[in-house]
Design an enzyme around this catalytic site. Structure first.
Site, short mmCIF file in Angstrom:
data_model
loop_
_atom_site.label_atom_id
_atom_site.label_comp_id
_atom_site.label_asym_id
_atom_site.label_seq_id
_atom_site.Cartn_x
_atom_site.Cartn_y
_atom_site.Cartn_z
N GLU A 44 5.47 40.34 -9.94
CA GLU A 44 5.61 41.75 -9.62
C GLU A 44 6.15 41.90 -8.20
O GLU A 44 5.81 41.13 -7.31
CB GLU A 44 4.25 42.45 -9.73
CG GLU A 44 3.79 42.50 -11.18
CD GLU A 44 2.54 43.33 -11.38
OE1 GLU A 44 2.50 44.06 -12.38
OE2 GLU A 44 1.61 43.28 -10.56
N CYS A 102 -9.39 39.10 -5.58
CA CYS A 102 -7.95 39.34 -5.72
C CYS A 102 -7.51 39.07 -7.15
O CYS A 102 -7.81 38.01 -7.71
CB CYS A 102 -7.21 38.44 -4.74
SG CYS A 102 -5.43 38.33 -5.01
N CYS A 113 7.43 44.55 -1.07
CA CYS A 113 6.38 43.54 -1.05
C CYS A 113 6.74 42.52 -2.12
O CYS A 113 6.81 42.86 -3.31
CB CYS A 113 5.07 44.26 -1.37
SG CYS A 113 3.65 43.20 -1.41
N CYS A 162 -1.77 32.37 -8.13
CA CYS A 162 -2.17 31.79 -6.84
C CYS A 162 -3.37 30.88 -7.06
O CYS A 162 -4.25 31.19 -7.85
CB CYS A 162 -2.55 32.90 -5.85
SG CYS A 162 -2.99 32.27 -4.21
N CYS A 212 -9.34 33.45 -4.01
CA CYS A 212 -10.11 34.55 -3.39
C CYS A 212 -10.66 35.40 -4.54
O CYS A 212 -9.89 35.86 -5.39
CB CYS A 212 -9.23 35.38 -2.47
SG CYS A 212 -8.36 34.35 -1.27
N CYS A 271 -2.49 46.39 -2.97
CA CYS A 271 -2.84 45.05 -2.51
C CYS A 271 -3.88 44.43 -3.41
O CYS A 271 -4.89 45.04 -3.72
CB CYS A 271 -3.44 45.10 -1.11
SG CYS A 271 -2.35 45.77 0.11
#
Ligand code: SAH
Ligand code: SF4
Length: 345
Positions: A89, A116, A102, A109, A113, A337
Site C-alpha cells: 500500500e 502494528c 508514504c 515486516c 511490533c 499509520c
C-alpha cells in the site's frame, strides 16, 4: 526484471538500441518515465508501435489494484502490485503547503511490533529498488488528481509505509539514489525522510550514504523494559545504543531527528514515560511526533483518549520538548499509520 524502474539508464538504452531505436529515444523514454511519471500510453511523443513494444518487453511493473480516497479527496490510498507479484500500500496526502507520499519498503515486516498491522502479517518479501521508487512515481502521477486546496505536485516522500527500511538496506539505499538523482526522479534529498524502528547499523549508513535525507525513529517507549515489549528489535539495539547512533547521525548531518511515538492507552502515555522521554529528546535536539494509536485487528488495546494525550503533551512541553500531535489522516480507509496490511488484497 521486476519493474522498468529497476533498469539503469544504460540498461534501458541498450534494450532500445537492440530493438533498433536511436539512443536519443531511450533518453526520451527515461525522462518520461521518471520526470513526467508517464505510463506508456501517456507518452505522446513516442510512436504507438514502440509504446506497444515497451509495454510488452519492458512492462512498467506497477498495477493499481484498488484505490480509495478520504479527507475530501486529499488522502488517496492505493493497493499496488509491483513487479507482477509484491502487493503493498502507498498513501498520498495533500496538505495546504505540501504533498507527501508514504511508501513501503517491504511487503509485510518481520520486526513484530505488536500494535502494528504490518507487523501482525509478518514479512512476505523485500521490495527491489525499482519497486520502492515506482511508488513515488505513482504518487507524482496521482498528485495531479488532488483537490485544489493543496499543491497538485508531489513535494515529499516518507518511508513510513509497510516494512522496516533498514531491514532491506541494499534496495532502500539504491532507491534513495534513484529518487534523488537529478537525471531520474530528481527530488531533493531534504524532502525525503526514512523512518526506522531503530536498526542502528542502518542509521549509521544513512549518515554516510545519504546525509541530506531526514531520519525519524519510532521510539514508543523510553525505558528498555517497556520498549522490549512493544518493539522487539529493542533487545538487540537498546535505548542507550540507539541514542548514541542518533546523536552521531545528528552530528554528521546537522539535521534535527524526529522521534515517533504512538500513544497507547495506559501503556506508554504515562507521566513517567513522558519524563523519561524528555531528557532523551532534549539531548538529541529531536522533534517528538505523537500519533494517537490507530486501531488494528490484532491488538486489543486502544489509543489514548484526548485527556491523556493532552497530559502527555503538557508534561513534555513543561520539560521543554518540541512536540506535535500528528493527525490521523486516512483512518477511515485504514490508511493511517500502522494500519497498512493486505486485508483488502
Ligand atoms: N518500520 C518503520 C517504518 C514504518 S511504520 C518504523 O516502524 O518506523 C510507520 C510509523 O507508524 C512508525 O512510527 C510506527 O511505529 C507507527 N505505527 C505502527 N503501528 C501503529 C498504530 N497502530 N497506530 C499508530 N502508529 C503506528
Ligand atoms: Fe515493522 Fe515499523 Fe510495523 Fe514495527 S512499526 S512492525 S518496524 S512496520
Amino acid at each position: 526484471m521486476p519493474t522498468v524502474y529497476d533498469l539503469s539508464r544504460e540498461q534501458l538504452r541498450d534494450r532500445l538500441v537492440a530493438w533498433g531505436e536511436p539512443a536519443f529515444r531511450a533518453k526520451q523514454v527515461w525522462s518520461q518515465l521518471w520526470k513526467r511519471a508517464a505510463t506508456y500510453d501517456q507518452m505522446s511523443d513516442v510512436s504507438p508501435g514502440l509504446r506497444e513494444q515497451l509495454s510488452e518487453g519492458l512492462p512498467l511493473g506497477v498495477e493499481v489494484l484498488t484505490e480509495r480516497t478520504s479527507d475530501r479527496g486529499a488522502t488517496r490510498k492505493a493497493l499496488l502490485r509491483l513487479g507482477g507479484q509484491h502487493v503493498v500500500e502507498a498513501v498520498l496526502m495533500g496538505y495546504p503547503d505540501r504533498v507527501t507520499v508514504c511508501i513501503s519498503s517491504q511487503a509485510g515486516c518481520a520486526m513484530g511490533c505488536t500494535f502494528c498491522a504490518t507487523g501482525q502479517m509478518g514479512l512476505q518479501n523485500n521490495l527491489t529498488a525499482g519497486e520502492i521508487a515506482a511508488q513515488a512515481v505513482w504518487a507524482r502521477r496521482e498528485a495531479g488528481k488532488l483537490p485544489d486546496s493543496t499543491p497538485q505536485r508531489l513535494t515529499n516522500v516518507v518511508f513510513m509505509g509497510m516494512g522496516e527500511p533498514f531491514a532491506n538496506q541494499r534496495h532502500v539505499f539504491a532507491s534513495l539514489a534513484r529518487l534523488t538523482d537529478p537525471g531520474a526522479f530528481g527530488l531533493g534529498a531534504r524532502h525525503i525522510t526514512v523512518s526506522t524502528v531503530g536498526i542502528v547499523p542502518g542509521i549509521e549508513r544513512l549518515a554516510e550514504r545519504a546525509p541530506q535525507v531526514g531520519l525519524a525513529v519510532s521510539f514508543h517507549a523510553a525505558s528498555d523494559e517497556l520498549r522490549d515489549q512493544l518493539v522487539p528489535p529493542n533487545t538487540r539495539y537498546p535505548l542507550l545504543r540507539l541514542e548514541r547512533a542518533i546523536a552521531d547521525w545528528r552530528l554528521r548531518t546537522r539535521r534535527r531527528p524526529s522521534i515517533e511515538w504512538a500513544l497507547i492507552d495506559r501503556v506508554n502515555d504515562t507521566t513517567e514515560q513522558a519524563e523519561l522521554l524528555a531528557p532523551i529528546a532534549r539531548r538529541l535536539g529531536a522533534h517528538v511526533n505523537l500519533i494517537p494509536l490507530n486501531p488494528t485487528p490484532g491488538y486489543p488495546v486502544l489509543g489514548s483518549p484526548p485527556a491523556r494525550i493532552r497530559r502527555f503533551v503538557e508534561t513534555l512541553e513543561r520539560l521543554r520538548v518540541n512536540v506535535t500531535v500528528r493527525d490521523t489522516r486516512g483512518r477511515s480507509i485504514d490508511a493511517a499509520c500502522g494500519q497498512l496490511a493486505l486485508a483488502t488484497a
